[in-house]
Design an enzyme around this catalytic site. Structure first.
Site: not given
Ligand code: NAI
Length: 245
Positions: A140, A153, A186
């Site tokens: 990130s 984070y 995002i």
């Molecule tokens: P989101 O919250 O929409 O999806 C994350 C998914 O990971 C969820 O389906 C959740 O159930 C799953 N998850 C959580 N803990 C878990 C575990 N212990 N084992 C298995 N699955 C688990 O998040 P998003 O926005 O799609 O983010 C995806 C990745 O991108 C993350 O690593 C986030 O930190 C990173 N990211 C997101 C940004 C954004 O603006 N949305 C910006 C920078 C990085």
């Protein structure tokens, strides 16, 4: 034989977009999330299967080593190979450091950072035997530049960058490329939680004056998993619409 990609936390958001994009690229997809309910009322697996590749859901909490070990064994049995690992699962538990609890800190480190050790080690061992593989982790911009209210984070995402470089050095001679992407803001369920004030503060710093879409992360991940990126390893690609220049 078709190649197989595992994407952690892929029921929604960026993970689901990456699964769809890698399926378009011809990969069989091993979905992962915490439990099956994450995939209910959700057509992501149908969309992937409609592209003519195979797909299956493997539930596991990726912060737990023993669950990752079982999942990698199951995926190997089901698909035969593990060619791509996307370390995508992640959570936030935001708060200013002065008020952040030990539990908030430990939880984010376990899910965002320890999971990357678990999965990179276990999938990496399969890839070592195959003498090929691609690993991409979701870091990130917070891991690059810091962000108030996110010391947990930021620590987890900064660690992912260091782990990416270390794993790239350890696995490079085995034909395995390890890279990271560092998204900015995002549109996903994770960022839907932010307040209007936090959103507009972020927007004012973005050169392109808009937020990113999950598909814009998936495109860069697809490139890193392709033969076109065969000599790219240990890199962190920022995908933030010009958040910092
Ligand atoms: P989101 O919250 O929409 O999806 C994350 C998914 O990971 C969820 O389906 C959740 O159930 C799953 N998850 C959580 N803990 C878990 C575990 N212990 N084992 C298995 N699955 C688990 O998040 P998003 O926005 O799609 O983010 C995806 C990745 O991108 C993350 O690593 C986030 O930190 C990173 N990211 C997101 C940004 C954004 O603006 N949305 C910006 C920078 C990085």
């Amino acid at each position: 034989m078709a190649k197989t990609a595992i994407i952690t936390g892929s029921s929604r958001g960026i993970g689901a977009a990456i699964a769809l994009r890698l399926a378009k690229d011809g990969f069989n997809i091993a979905f992962n999330d915490l439990n099956m309910s994450m995939f209910e009322n959700n057509d992501i697996t149908d969309k992937v299967k409609a592209l003519g590749v195979e797909a299956e859901i493997f539930c596991a909490d990726v912060s737990k080593y023993d669950q990752c070990e079982q999942m990698i064994k199951d995926i190997k049995e089901r698909f035969g190979t593990i060619d791509v690992l996307i370390n995508n699962a992640g959570i936030t538990r935001d708060g200013l450091m002065a008020r952040m609890s030990e539990e908030q800190y430990d939880m984010v480190i376990a899910v965002n950072q320890k999971s990357v050790f678990n999965m990179t080690k276990l999938a990496g061992n399969v890839m070592i035997r195959q003498k090929s593989g691609k690993i991409v982790s979701l870091a990130s911009v917070t891991g690059l530049y810091g962000n108030p209210g996110q010391i947990n984070y930021a620590a987890s995402k900064g660690a992912i960058i260091a782990m990416t470089k270390t794993a790239a050095k350890e696995l490079g001679s085995r034909g395995i490329c390890v890279n990271a992407v560092a998204p900015g803001f995002i549109h996903t369920p994770m960022t839907d939680k932010l307040t209007e004030e936090q959103r507009s503060a972020m927007l004012s710093r973005i050169a392109m004056k808009r937020y990113g879409e999950p598909e814009e992360i998936a495109g860069v991940v697809s490139f890193l998993c392709s033969d076109d990126a065969s000599y790219v390893t240990g890199q962190v690609i920022e995908i933030s619409g010009g958040l910092s220049m």
